[in-house]
Write a protein that holds these residues in place. Sequence first.
Motif, PDB file in Angstrom:
ATOM      1  N   TYR A 213       0.837  -1.209   0.000  1.00  8.28           N
ATOM      2  CA  TYR A 213       0.000   0.000   0.000  1.00  8.28           C
ATOM      3  C   TYR A 213       0.871   1.257   0.000  1.00  8.28           C
ATOM      4  O   TYR A 213       0.615   2.199  -0.755  1.00  8.28           O
ATOM      5  N   ALA A 214       1.908   1.270   0.831  1.00  6.66           N
ATOM      6  CA  ALA A 214       2.800   2.433   0.899  1.00  6.66           C
ATOM      7  C   ALA A 214       3.533   2.640  -0.418  1.00  6.66           C
ATOM      8  O   ALA A 214       3.687   3.768  -0.892  1.00  6.66           O
ATOM      9  N   VAL A 215       3.984   1.551  -1.021  1.00  6.14           N
ATOM     10  CA  VAL A 215       4.699   1.636  -2.297  1.00  6.14           C
ATOM     11  C   VAL A 215       3.779   2.179  -3.392  1.00  6.14           C
ATOM     12  O   VAL A 215       4.171   3.039  -4.188  1.00  6.14           O
ATOM     13  N   LEU A 216       2.542   1.690  -3.432  1.00  2.00           N
ATOM     14  CA  LEU A 216       1.598   2.154  -4.459  1.00  2.00           C
ATOM     15  C   LEU A 216       1.292   3.639  -4.305  1.00  2.00           C
ATOM     16  O   LEU A 216       1.183   4.364  -5.296  1.00  2.00           O
ATOM     17  N   ASP A 217       1.156   4.108  -3.062  1.00  3.53           N
ATOM     18  CA  ASP A 217       0.932   5.541  -2.827  1.00  3.53           C
ATOM     19  C   ASP A 217       2.112   6.360  -3.344  1.00  3.53           C
ATOM     20  O   ASP A 217       1.929   7.412  -3.981  1.00  3.53           O
ATOM     21  N   THR A 218       3.320   5.886  -3.055  1.00  3.49           N
ATOM     22  CA  THR A 218       4.517   6.615  -3.473  1.00  3.49           C
ATOM     23  C   THR A 218       4.640   6.641  -4.988  1.00  3.49           C
ATOM     24  O   THR A 218       4.946   7.683  -5.590  1.00  3.49           O
ATOM     25  N   ILE A 219       4.395   5.502  -5.620  1.00  8.63           N
ATOM     26  CA  ILE A 219       4.482   5.426  -7.081  1.00  8.63           C
ATOM     27  C   ILE A 219       3.429   6.316  -7.728  1.00  8.63           C
ATOM     28  O   ILE A 219       3.679   6.955  -8.751  1.00  8.63           O
ATOM     29  N   THR A 220       2.247   6.378  -7.122  1.00  6.53           N
ATOM     30  CA  THR A 220       1.200   7.242  -7.665  1.00  6.53           C
ATOM     31  C   THR A 220       1.631   8.703  -7.627  1.00  6.53           C
ATOM     32  O   THR A 220       1.388   9.462  -8.576  1.00  6.53           O
ATOM     33  N   ALA A 221       2.282   9.123  -6.532  1.00  6.62           N
ATOM     34  CA  ALA A 221       2.789  10.494  -6.452  1.00  6.62           C
ATOM     35  C   ALA A 221       3.814  10.753  -7.553  1.00  6.62           C
ATOM     36  O   ALA A 221       3.834  11.822  -8.167  1.00  6.62           O
ATOM     37  N   ILE A 222       4.659   9.761  -7.823  1.00  8.29           N
ATOM     38  CA  ILE A 222       5.658   9.891  -8.888  1.00  8.29           C
ATOM     39  C   ILE A 222       4.971  10.034 -10.240  1.00  8.29           C
ATOM     40  O   ILE A 222       5.345  10.868 -11.073  1.00  8.29           O
ATOM     41  N   ARG A 223       3.950   9.235 -10.473  1.00  8.67           N
ATOM     42  CA  ARG A 223       3.238   9.275 -11.756  1.00  8.67           C
ATOM     43  C   ARG A 223       2.523  10.614 -11.954  1.00  8.67           C
ATOM     44  O   ARG A 223       2.499  11.168 -13.059  1.00  8.67           O
TER      45      ARG A 223
END
Length: 286
Positions: free
Chosen positions: A241-251
């Motif tokens: 969940y934390a990784v997906l949130d971070t990747i979404t911010a990057i995207r």
Amino acid sequence: MPLPNPENVSIEKIIFIDIETSPEVNFSNLPQSIQRIWEIRTERNATNLSPEEFFNNRAPLQPEYSQIIVISMIRVKRDEKNGQVFSVCLLMGENEKKILEKFYCYYLKFTESSEGINFLGGFNIKKFDLPFISKRMAKYDFHNHNRNKPDNMHGMNNWIFGKNLWFYGMRAFNNIVDVMELWSMGEWERRASLAEVARVLNLPDPKEETHGLEVPQIYNEIRTTQDVSKKIQLWRKIGKYAVLDTITAIRIYSKLTGEDLFPKLMDCEVHLPPIQQYNCLLYTSD
């Protein structure tokens, strides 16, 4: 010193971060005086929730009551064979102090590298992640305990208690890229959530499998179960969940700034390996 224009900051110079938190203790274990504070807050908010339910909803956002259980650190780097890839450092576990120490060590590792990575990025990190991290560091008195630490702790005092974090709200330094500010485009009346921005930009929903409100519940299950395999499974769920949130911010950053990495970032995925420890896990894709 002028603030950087986010559009002029290369995505490869930014470490994107996200934290997950959970209350340190249950409401029933709080001192009576503190419970009374939450009773008053519940009344003032005219909510139908009980003080305990209100505490469970709000406490994870307050460093006075909650601890950091996960820190996700991700950057985009160029790989000769695979093009642009995500470099992931994931810290999580029940030992918050160790998580914070390792976080700072990896922060130094990135910023002191020859690659010149000297920006912190994320979604709403100026008003949540960074102040939360600095206040939890203050709890462990890092300012005094790290005076005589080895070189890899050099600068800890200034980073925590200097202007770098304490004055972030006054926009006093220029190496933070807040994706929520970038999305606001000058509008400060209201704040959109990460999931809302992702939806309007046609990006994958980071909350599809897990929502932030579920994290404390999952963590409480981790603390109460005696099944090690179950603990590992639950840690993987929070970590993902934390990784997906971070990747979404990057995207979002990539799309708003017109980075040419965007099409490849859309197809880039992170697969966490089997987790064998859960007291203070460190996973890095490098």
